[in-house]
Design a protein around this motif. Structure first.
Motif: not given
Length: 71
Positions: A66, A63, A5
């Protein structure tokens, strides 16, 4: 997982920064030149915009990916 991240966020911030700098350079170029002369950005400006877009997209996808995996 947290490292992915952070890397994705860094890519996103780097991409947005490169896009901003590239667009500002084109804007400055257009204000100094006459409107009759076509604006042709140099290679560095084009490279900043292309790399900025690529880094922004990869950071955004990282992002989102994830978050999709965690849910």
């Amino acid at each position: 997982m947290i490292h992915k991240k952070i890397i994705s966020l860094l890519f996103l911030l780097l991409g947005i920064t490169l896009l901003y700098i590239g667009i500002e350079e084109i804007y400055l170029l257009s204000t100094y030149l006459n409107k009759l002369i076509p604006i042709k950005p140099d290679t560095e400006t084009r490279l900043m915009i292309i790399l900025g877009a690529a880094a922004s997209i990869s950071g955004f996808v990282g992002i989102i990916r994830d978050r999709a995996i965690e849910v």
